[in-house]
Design a protein around this motif. Structure first.
Motif, PDB file in Angstrom:
ATOM      1  N   PRO A  61     -22.923 -85.488 -36.820  1.00 21.55           N
ATOM      2  CA  PRO A  61     -21.928 -85.526 -36.624  1.00 21.55           C
ATOM      3  C   PRO A  61     -20.532 -85.579 -38.348  1.00 21.55           C
ATOM      4  O   PRO A  61     -20.135 -85.450 -38.608  1.00 21.55           O
ATOM      5  CB  PRO A  61     -22.256 -86.843 -36.325  1.00 21.55           C
ATOM      6  N   PRO A  62     -22.060 -85.636 -39.503  1.00 19.65           N
ATOM      7  CA  PRO A  62     -21.375 -85.249 -40.628  1.00 19.65           C
ATOM      8  C   PRO A  62     -21.453 -84.328 -40.578  1.00 19.65           C
ATOM      9  O   PRO A  62     -20.617 -83.334 -41.831  1.00 19.65           O
ATOM     10  CB  PRO A  62     -22.784 -85.506 -41.711  1.00 19.65           C
ATOM     11  N   LEU A  63     -22.030 -82.899 -40.692  1.00 19.65           N
ATOM     12  CA  LEU A  63     -22.087 -81.317 -41.343  1.00 19.65           C
ATOM     13  C   LEU A  63     -21.274 -80.801 -40.346  1.00 19.65           C
ATOM     14  O   LEU A  63     -20.146 -80.511 -41.395  1.00 19.65           O
ATOM     15  CB  LEU A  63     -23.598 -81.215 -40.812  1.00 19.65           C
ATOM     16  N   THR A 265     -17.737 -85.875 -54.434  1.00 22.13           N
ATOM     17  CA  THR A 265     -18.922 -86.122 -54.664  1.00 22.13           C
ATOM     18  C   THR A 265     -20.359 -86.664 -54.060  1.00 22.13           C
ATOM     19  O   THR A 265     -21.269 -86.042 -53.945  1.00 22.13           O
ATOM     20  CB  THR A 265     -18.775 -86.445 -56.271  1.00 22.13           C
ATOM     21  N   ILE A 266     -19.499 -87.280 -53.458  1.00 24.96           N
ATOM     22  CA  ILE A 266     -20.355 -88.119 -52.537  1.00 24.96           C
ATOM     23  C   ILE A 266     -21.275 -87.463 -51.363  1.00 24.96           C
ATOM     24  O   ILE A 266     -21.978 -87.099 -50.495  1.00 24.96           O
ATOM     25  CB  ILE A 266     -20.368 -89.716 -52.106  1.00 24.96           C
ATOM     26  N   TRP A 267     -19.770 -86.714 -51.054  1.00 20.44           N
ATOM     27  CA  TRP A 267     -20.078 -85.636 -49.284  1.00 20.44           C
ATOM     28  C   TRP A 267     -21.010 -84.744 -49.763  1.00 20.44           C
ATOM     29  O   TRP A 267     -21.935 -83.898 -48.914  1.00 20.44           O
ATOM     30  CB  TRP A 267     -19.042 -85.535 -48.592  1.00 20.44           C
ATOM     31  N   GLU A 268     -20.865 -84.036 -50.960  1.00 20.00           N
ATOM     32  CA  GLU A 268     -21.842 -82.638 -51.522  1.00 20.00           C
ATOM     33  C   GLU A 268     -22.655 -82.857 -51.240  1.00 20.00           C
ATOM     34  O   GLU A 268     -23.937 -82.214 -51.014  1.00 20.00           O
ATOM     35  CB  GLU A 268     -20.884 -82.546 -52.301  1.00 20.00           C
ATOM     36  N   ILE A 269     -23.561 -84.300 -51.762  1.00 17.47           N
ATOM     37  CA  ILE A 269     -24.896 -84.187 -52.190  1.00 17.47           C
ATOM     38  C   ILE A 269     -25.524 -84.648 -50.895  1.00 17.47           C
ATOM     39  O   ILE A 269     -26.242 -84.378 -50.180  1.00 17.47           O
ATOM     40  CB  ILE A 269     -24.935 -85.701 -52.489  1.00 17.47           C
ATOM     41  N   ILE A 270     -23.993 -85.728 -49.845  1.00 21.04           N
ATOM     42  CA  ILE A 270     -25.113 -85.837 -48.529  1.00 21.04           C
ATOM     43  C   ILE A 270     -25.179 -84.558 -47.630  1.00 21.04           C
ATOM     44  O   ILE A 270     -26.094 -84.332 -46.882  1.00 21.04           O
ATOM     45  CB  ILE A 270     -24.046 -86.974 -48.017  1.00 21.04           C
ATOM     46  N   ILE A 271     -24.509 -83.848 -48.006  1.00 16.47           N
ATOM     47  CA  ILE A 271     -24.311 -82.100 -47.129  1.00 16.47           C
ATOM     48  C   ILE A 271     -25.588 -81.239 -47.448  1.00 16.47           C
ATOM     49  O   ILE A 271     -26.809 -81.270 -46.512  1.00 16.47           O
ATOM     50  CB  ILE A 271     -23.010 -81.742 -47.406  1.00 16.47           C
ATOM     51  N   PHE A 272     -25.775 -81.251 -49.325  1.00 18.31           N
ATOM     52  CA  PHE A 272     -27.174 -80.903 -49.373  1.00 18.31           C
ATOM     53  C   PHE A 272     -27.985 -81.243 -49.067  1.00 18.31           C
ATOM     54  O   PHE A 272     -29.282 -80.841 -48.742  1.00 18.31           O
ATOM     55  CB  PHE A 272     -26.655 -81.000 -51.504  1.00 18.31           C
ATOM     56  N   LEU A 273     -28.289 -82.393 -48.542  1.00 18.97           N
ATOM     57  CA  LEU A 273     -30.336 -83.338 -48.262  1.00 18.97           C
ATOM     58  C   LEU A 273     -29.960 -83.169 -46.639  1.00 18.97           C
ATOM     59  O   LEU A 273     -30.705 -82.348 -46.558  1.00 18.97           O
ATOM     60  CB  LEU A 273     -29.664 -84.889 -49.298  1.00 18.97           C
ATOM     61  N   LEU A 274     -28.930 -82.717 -45.528  1.00 23.59           N
ATOM     62  CA  LEU A 274     -29.342 -83.189 -44.899  1.00 23.59           C
ATOM     63  C   LEU A 274     -29.114 -81.519 -44.288  1.00 23.59           C
ATOM     64  O   LEU A 274     -30.151 -80.827 -44.241  1.00 23.59           O
ATOM     65  CB  LEU A 274     -27.450 -83.384 -44.553  1.00 23.59           C
ATOM     66  N   ASN A 275     -28.449 -80.126 -45.048  1.00 26.34           N
ATOM     67  CA  ASN A 275     -28.721 -79.221 -44.967  1.00 26.34           C
ATOM     68  C   ASN A 275     -30.361 -78.375 -45.346  1.00 26.34           C
ATOM     69  O   ASN A 275     -31.075 -77.881 -44.578  1.00 26.34           O
ATOM     70  CB  ASN A 275     -27.634 -78.223 -45.838  1.00 26.34           C
ATOM     71  N   GLY A 276     -30.627 -78.371 -46.602  1.00 28.85           N
ATOM     72  CA  GLY A 276     -31.976 -79.108 -47.173  1.00 28.85           C
ATOM     73  C   GLY A 276     -32.864 -78.808 -45.821  1.00 28.85           C
ATOM     74  O   GLY A 276     -33.842 -78.135 -45.622  1.00 28.85           O
ATOM     75  N   LEU A 277     -32.714 -79.979 -45.288  1.00 31.24           N
ATOM     76  CA  LEU A 277     -33.520 -80.350 -44.545  1.00 31.24           C
ATOM     77  C   LEU A 277     -33.493 -80.322 -43.097  1.00 31.24           C
ATOM     78  O   LEU A 277     -34.524 -79.849 -42.669  1.00 31.24           O
ATOM     79  CB  LEU A 277     -33.613 -82.534 -44.215  1.00 31.24           C
ATOM     80  N   ILE A 278     -32.580 -79.703 -42.678  1.00 31.37           N
ATOM     81  CA  ILE A 278     -32.931 -78.884 -41.507  1.00 31.37           C
ATOM     82  C   ILE A 278     -33.062 -77.777 -41.875  1.00 31.37           C
ATOM     83  O   ILE A 278     -33.658 -77.553 -40.849  1.00 31.37           O
ATOM     84  CB  ILE A 278     -31.099 -78.775 -40.839  1.00 31.37           C
TER      85      ILE A 278
END
Length: 413
Positions: A61-63, A265-278
């Protein structure tokens, strides 16, 4: 606590490798996948199983929302013909093509099982496409087509998968029923997205002076939209996409610049972490699925996966260049249906063709295969289907991910 330590360990590796990616000039998804494979072979590491529900409820959902929120809506409208063609017709063409090859290539593969494998690998992945192409300097049109396709095609693939699994369990495939269910999924998802978008807009109009509450509400709503849509048995993917498109236009009109900057800024950090984990999780699955495959089957199955990867790429190239020809014909006939901005040139077509990576959605669908049929017998060739699916995901992400920057550079896009 043991799992907590492992997550911290993986996060640290992810951040470190992401920082290194620019200096070694390798796409960071490829680095993270390779690291995930290496980590998975550590003997003392506990098994980290990928839960499909976590992928669909936490990661997706967030991605999807972020991608829809940031997509160029004008380009999306201009190229809707190409996007819908790739997101719908190409998905079913790819599923059928992979099914035909698998049926004649893989011993013991029945037509229903072949279509299960085809549907798992039929759709490109939004996370993979956007992560690999980010920073390559692609044109706005190319980015919009790739992102738009990846946002919508999951719904097509999930419908194909649902009917394929039903066929394995003995249910008959009825074309009109599948078509009607697909239409209901799309329409229902769109309605849920519109309704929740209206609700979010109503709330934001009254709290947008409070930055924390506004951003918090925008973080929450993609999960709400997805969950509500899935509970109503319509497409959660489409609901989140419609929500993101609607709120993007709404926020541009009422958000002050300070709030836009904070939110971004907040969304960029969240998406960066989610992408990396994936991408680390994708790599981690390979050592685990190997354990379920006998040593004498390993090389043949890798070979099957490579052939399927090539078939999927060829089918995609044919369909993209066919679409290019159709757009040109439509434009030459006039009638205002196809604008000049919607036309594809050779560079657009080749880059779009080569950017069809598979990713976390294909992996989650494969791992989510039922273990048993309704009568209690084991699901046929389950381990083989999962292994081949994981191998194809890795072939597309690593193979196409490493060569795409070179192709873009040669084409000068």
């Amino acid at each position: 606590m043991e799992n907590y330590s492992i997550v911290i360990f993986i996060m640290a590796i992810m951040i470190g490798l992401s920082a290194m990616a620019d200096s070694v000039r390798i796409p960071y998804p490829v680095l993270l996948i390779t690291a995930g494979i290496a980590i998975g072979f550590i003997p003392t590491l506990p098994v980290i199983e990928l839960n499909p529900e976590v992928v669909f409820l936490i990661f997706l959902p967030p991605l999807l929302y972020d991608a829809a929120f940031n997509i160029n809506f004008q380009d999306f409208r201009t190229n809707i013909n190409t996007i819908s063609t790739l997101a719908i017709s190409l998905v079913f063409i790819t599923a059928s093509g992979i099914a035909a090859v698998s049926y004649y290539l893989i011993p013991g593969m029945t037509w229903p099982l072949a279509f299960v494998l085809g549907s798992i690998l039929s759709a490109t992945d939004a996370v993979a496409a956007m992560s690999i192409t980010k920073g390559l300097g692609l044109s706005s049109k190319t980015n919009t087509i790739l992102e738009g396709e990846s946002l919508v095609n999951d719904a097509s693939a999930l419908v194909a998968y649902r009917f394929s699994v039903a066929a394995v369990t003995g249910s008959a495939f009825i074309f009109w029923q599948a078509s009607a269910e697909f239409a209901v999924l799309l329409l229902g998802g769109a309605i849920v997205g519109l309704v929740i978008g209206r609700m979010l807009g109503f709330i934001i109009m009254r709290i947008h002076h409070n930055a924390q509450a506004t951003i918090g509400m925008m973080l929450l709503m993609p999960f709400v939209a997805y969950r509500v849509a899935e509970e109503l048995e319509v497409s959660g993917v489409i609901a989140v996409v419609i929500l993101g498109l609607g709120i993007a236009d709404f926020s541009k009109k009422i958000f002050p610049d300070r709030l836009k900057t904070q939110s971004k800024t907040i969304w960029e950090i969240i998406i960066f972490l989610l992408n990396g984990l994936i991408f680390i999780l994708i790599g981690l699955q390979f050592p685990y699925v190997i354990k379920n495959i006998s040593s004498d089957q390993l090389l043949p199955y890798i070979g099957y996966a490579l052939i399927i990867t090539i078939i999927a790429l060829v089918l995609r190239m044919v369909r993209v260049f066919w679409q290019r020809a159709n757009l040109q014909k439509g434009f030459e006939r006039g009638r205002g249906r196809i604008s000049e901005n919607a036309l594809l040139d050779f560079k657009n077509s080749l880059i779009i063709s080569w950017s069809g990576m598979r990713g976390i959605v294909s992996l989650a669908i494969a791992i989510g295969l039922p273990t048993h049929l309704h009568d209690g017998t084991p699901f046929p060739l389950r381990d083989a289907i999962i292994f081949i699916s994981v191998a194809v995901v890795l072939f597309t992400l690593i193979g196409q991910g490493l060569t795409l920057p070179w192709i873009v550079k040669r084409l000068g896009d």
